[in-house]
Write an enzyme that holds these catalytic residues in place. Sequence first.
Site, mmCIF file in Angstrom:
data_model
loop_
_atom_site.group_PDB
_atom_site.id
_atom_site.type_symbol
_atom_site.label_atom_id
_atom_site.label_comp_id
_atom_site.label_asym_id
_atom_site.label_seq_id
_atom_site.Cartn_x
_atom_site.Cartn_y
_atom_site.Cartn_z
ATOM 1 N N ASN A 157 0.833 10.030 1.026
ATOM 2 C CA ASN A 157 -0.390 10.016 0.222
ATOM 3 C C ASN A 157 -0.686 11.384 -0.386
ATOM 4 O OD1 ASN A 157 -1.729 7.430 -0.127
ATOM 5 N ND2 ASN A 157 -1.858 7.352 2.109
ATOM 6 N N TYR A 215 2.562 7.423 8.219
ATOM 7 C CA TYR A 215 1.666 6.889 7.202
ATOM 8 C C TYR A 215 0.424 7.781 7.208
ATOM 9 C CZ TYR A 215 -1.626 3.828 4.803
ATOM 10 O OH TYR A 215 -2.568 3.330 3.937
ATOM 11 N N ASP A 220 2.466 -2.219 -3.622
ATOM 12 C CA ASP A 220 2.198 -1.250 -4.679
ATOM 13 C C ASP A 220 3.122 -0.035 -4.579
ATOM 14 O OD1 ASP A 220 0.842 -0.716 -2.316
ATOM 15 O OD2 ASP A 220 -1.004 -0.018 -3.270
ATOM 16 N N ASP A 248 4.897 7.329 3.787
ATOM 17 C CA ASP A 248 3.873 7.439 2.759
ATOM 18 C C ASP A 248 2.976 8.616 3.143
ATOM 19 O OD1 ASP A 248 1.771 7.246 1.024
ATOM 20 O OD2 ASP A 248 1.197 5.199 1.573
ATOM 21 N N ASN A 305 6.526 1.696 1.999
ATOM 22 C CA ASN A 305 5.210 1.182 2.360
ATOM 23 C C ASN A 305 5.131 -0.242 1.820
ATOM 24 O OD1 ASN A 305 2.473 0.336 2.112
ATOM 25 N ND2 ASN A 305 1.767 2.446 2.234
ATOM 26 N N GLU A 326 2.332 0.651 6.638
ATOM 27 C CA GLU A 326 1.320 -0.374 6.351
ATOM 28 C C GLU A 326 1.839 -1.777 6.657
ATOM 29 O OE1 GLU A 326 -2.290 -0.169 3.684
ATOM 30 O OE2 GLU A 326 -0.757 0.765 2.411
#
Length: 257
Positions: A151, A108, A249, A149, A7, A34
Site C-alpha cells: 500500500n 499486507y 483490483d 501489498d 492481493n 486479503e
Amino acid sequence: MKLATWNVNSLTVRLSQVEEWIKKAKPDLLLLQETKQENIKFPHEAINALGYKSIHNGQKTYNGVAIISKYELLDIQNNIPGFEDGQKRMIAATVNTNHGKIRIVCVYVPNGQSVDSDKYFYKLDWLKHFTLWLKNEMLSHPDIIIAGDFNIAPQDIDCHDPEAWKNNVLVSKREREAFQKIIDLGFSDSFRAMNPSEIQYSWWDYRMAGFRRNLGMRIDHILTNKNLINKVTMSAIDKEPRKSERPSDHTPVIIEI
C-alpha cells in the site's frame, strides 16, 4: 525459482482464478493477501490438489495472508512478535531451495485511509514494528524475500498522477520514508531494479474505469536482500488476471531467481 505475490481481494470469490493462474504460471511460491477467510475456511485441499503446500493466517471478512509453496514451509511465524494487533497481516516461513534456505515473508500493509486518520498512524506504527522485527530476523536468516501489498507507491513513477495524489495515502512522505527504511536494511525493490524506467502498475481502482484508463499504482512489491537481487533474472507484472470477470483490483507481481 519463480515467486509471485497477489492481493486477491477475497479468496472465496477468486479461488478459481487463483487455481487457473497457478496452472498457467507454475510458480514455486505464491504469496496471497486479503484472503478474507478464517483459517478453517482456507482451501488447503484445493491447493494440495495442484501439488502445493500452504499456510494461512486469516480472519473473517478482512485481511488474511497465505503462502503457497512447492517447498516445505518451516519455522512459521504469524504476525509481528511483540506487536499487539488483532489484524492478520503477516506470515513468514523458511524454504529450502536450490539457492539455499530463504526466509519468505508475506505482508499486507495497512492502507491508511487518509493522512489525518487513526488508520494512517496505525499504518506507520505497523511499519515501524515490522521493520524492527525484520532487522532482527536478518541476523538469523541471511537470505530474505519480502513480498506483498505494501500500500505504498515508492516513487512518483509508480503513480499514474503524482500531482493529483500529492499528500494522500499510498504516496505520502512519511509512508515513502517508512518504505525506504526497509530498503535501507539491505533490500532491493526487485521490479525497479530490473526495470529502472518502466511505468507499470499492480493496482487499479474499480471506480472510474481505472483499469481501462490505466489509472493505477505500483503498490505490490517483492523485496530481496542484496545477495538475492544479483540472482534475479526477471521481474514483471502480469496484467492478464485483472482482465478477468470479477477480478481483484490487484494483479500478480513475479520474479524469477
